[in-house]
Design an enzyme around this catalytic site. Structure first.
Site, PDB file in Angstrom:
ATOM      1  N   LYS A  61       0.817  -1.224   0.000  1.00 39.33           N
ATOM      2  CA  LYS A  61       0.000   0.000   0.000  1.00 39.33           C
ATOM      3  C   LYS A  61       0.850   1.273   0.000  1.00 39.33           C
ATOM      4  CE  LYS A  61      -4.255  -1.761   0.530  1.00 39.33           C
ATOM      5  NZ  LYS A  61      -5.396  -1.465  -0.334  1.00 39.33           N
ATOM      6  N   SER A 116      -9.295   1.220   7.642  1.00 35.58           N
ATOM      7  CA  SER A 116      -8.890   0.669   8.935  1.00 35.58           C
ATOM      8  C   SER A 116      -7.724  -0.282   8.729  1.00 35.58           C
ATOM      9  CB  SER A 116     -10.058  -0.067   9.582  1.00 35.58           C
ATOM     10  OG  SER A 116     -10.544  -1.055   8.696  1.00 35.58           O
ATOM     11  N   GLY A 141     -10.149  -4.632  -3.139  1.00 34.00           N
ATOM     12  CA  GLY A 141     -10.763  -3.553  -3.904  1.00 34.00           C
ATOM     13  C   GLY A 141     -10.263  -3.523  -5.339  1.00 34.00           C
TER      14      GLY A 141
END
Lengths: 317, 317
Positions: B55, B80, B181
């Site tokens: 990420k 989160s 996602g």
């Protein structure tokens, strides 16, 4: 096999010889672990090495130094630890046999690690005397050549190659290794002497098995007591490793098992590599003596990652 | 930030832009894990990335694509998971503020990870609606720019750089990534299309949250159900990621939580890297479909290593 303290050329030859059989392991940095230590820390990840430990280097170099006739007859050792697997894998790679003497009490996972590579296990009583006697018989019967886990100059030259790989990437002020029998420490000290004399080599040892620390103080080999979670470091120094260490290593830092577990947890959490207690002792030593290493570049050798998860879980609670 | 599907040049620029802020993570091989899979497996260790997950790449690329005026006002997101920490670290590196909306129920360790980099946390109810509303308010108040965890072309271009690093070292027949996602999967699919069209991109997904699998079948975005140990993969695809995936990804392999845990344990044991369930799903998919990958070169992206040890080690019992 080498019959003298490894020279600069012996170490370079070892690196060349074993290259295709080992990993050039990553040298990792981590902001959180460096910041906790107050210096710039480089982790040489020998836990990511073949068989999960640096032992592969020394075993492979020694095996490759044998004559083809010796290789044909196989290699033998007594070990209940990472060296046993390293010997079995080395023999497997050379299409020969390995004979490993282990105490009958050794964990099943260690035996499985040897059998995985076709190693033959000889069980004995869990005493040094029984192990040595059994190994002598095995060698008499098979004609195999013994490769000692640390008290062997070819093994020491092999272990030195981890430091060569570090020095290709960084010239640290300090290099910290664990000390058990002293094979890795000897190889590291020789490699730094030859290739980076400005780097100070420091050893880390559990306080419950501080025989190397006491040996440096008394000037003679002191026997190990064997009380620590760092089960790879419960060994007494050898007559080949001690003189090398005595001359080149100025300091051994001892740490408690609590400090080892705490350092190990920080490594798992931040660096994300599975590290055994005998490896985490290096970072524990760094944290225990922060003032010494403040603002410096420090390389630490994470020597192995072979752990029993169910046991570690309890320690991490 | 990018307003079109990333081009070849966008991905190359992203790699160049984020280079000094991320690790070029190791690509590890392991004999045991390859042998278990029946092919040659290359593990791209994004669990060893800054903040312990890929990420960091996307967040950093997006942040660096902003104007200096935008950067000055800060960056914001609702997450989160690993993206929250990535945003906080990106802001910290750029000397600006970060605002992270998190459900009040998020684990303390995740909040600590954001605060560590000076991120400001806004707690809300644990619903998507509450998260989006709170984020809208925060942005209105602060003038910060939102960086979405995956439905953002600059984020996708950043995630694609992991594949660039793989392709510098190996040209695999298959490349397997997890899908949540769809940010990593989109970036991977684009990078392979541009730089290694002979590589087939396959996604791995938990069967308990197989919305991407169902979306490919139905041809429209299906909502996620959120039932799996792989807590990073419980997200629904976005309107930017789905079209990229639909066009380029031919297959999604679904695996059970038992398969994920078993694969994760093998990775910890053999590769010696701490891997989260959402990352181990890739190797689980490989094991589940061995015949497909037999004798092939397969790269898998181990996307992250952020785990709760006490929980994971219980799963290992």
């Amino acid at each position: 096999m080498l019959t003298r303290v490894p020279t600069k050329e012996d170490i370079l030859q070892a690196a060349n010889r074993i290259q295709e059989y080992i990993h050039n392991t990553p040298l990792l940095v981590n902001e959180s672990l460096s910041s906790m230590a107050g210096g710039e820390v480089f982790f040489k990840c020998e836990n990511l090495q073949q068989i999960g430990a640096f032992k592969m280097r020394g075993a492979m170099n020694a095996a490759l130094s044998l004559s083809s006739e010796q290789i044909r007859k196989g290699i033998a050792t007594h070990s209940s630890g990472n060296h046993a697997q390293a010997i079995a894998r080395a023999a497997h790679l050379l299409n020969t046999k390995s004979f490993v003497v282990m105490p009958a009490t050794a964990p099943e996972i260690k035996k499985a690690g040897v059998r995985k590579f076709g190693g033959e296990i000889f069980e004995c009583e869990p005493t040094l005397q029984a192990r040595e006697n059994t190994l002598r018989e095995v060698i008499k019967k098979t004609g195999a050549t013994e490769i000692h886990p640390f008290n062997n100059y070819s093994v020491i030259a092999g272990q030195a190659t981890a430091t060569l790989e570090i020095l290709e990437k960084v010239r640290p002020h300090f290099l910290i290794t664990p000390v058990g029998g002293g094979g890795l420490l000897s190889g590291t000290a020789l490699a730094c002497q030859y290739f980076s004399p400005e780097t100070s080599v420091i050893a880390a040892e559990p306080v419950g098995s501080d025989d190397a620390f006491r040996s440096l103080q008394s000037g003679k080999i002191e026997p190990a007591q064997s009380q620590s979670i760092a089960d790879g470091l419960l060994t007494t120094l050898g007559d080949k490793t001690f003189p090398i260490i005595k001359e080149r290593v100025k300091e051994i830092i001892t740490v408690s098992d609590e400090e080892i577990i705490s350092a190990m947890k920080q490594i798992w959490l931040n660096l994300k590599v599975v590290t055994e207690p005998s490896a985490a002792v290096t970072y524990a030593a760094l944290l225990a003596r922060k003032e010494k290493f403040s603002q410096k570049k420090i390389a630490v050798i994470l020597s192995g990652g072979n752990v029993d998860f169910s046991k570690i879980l309890r320690d991490f609670q």
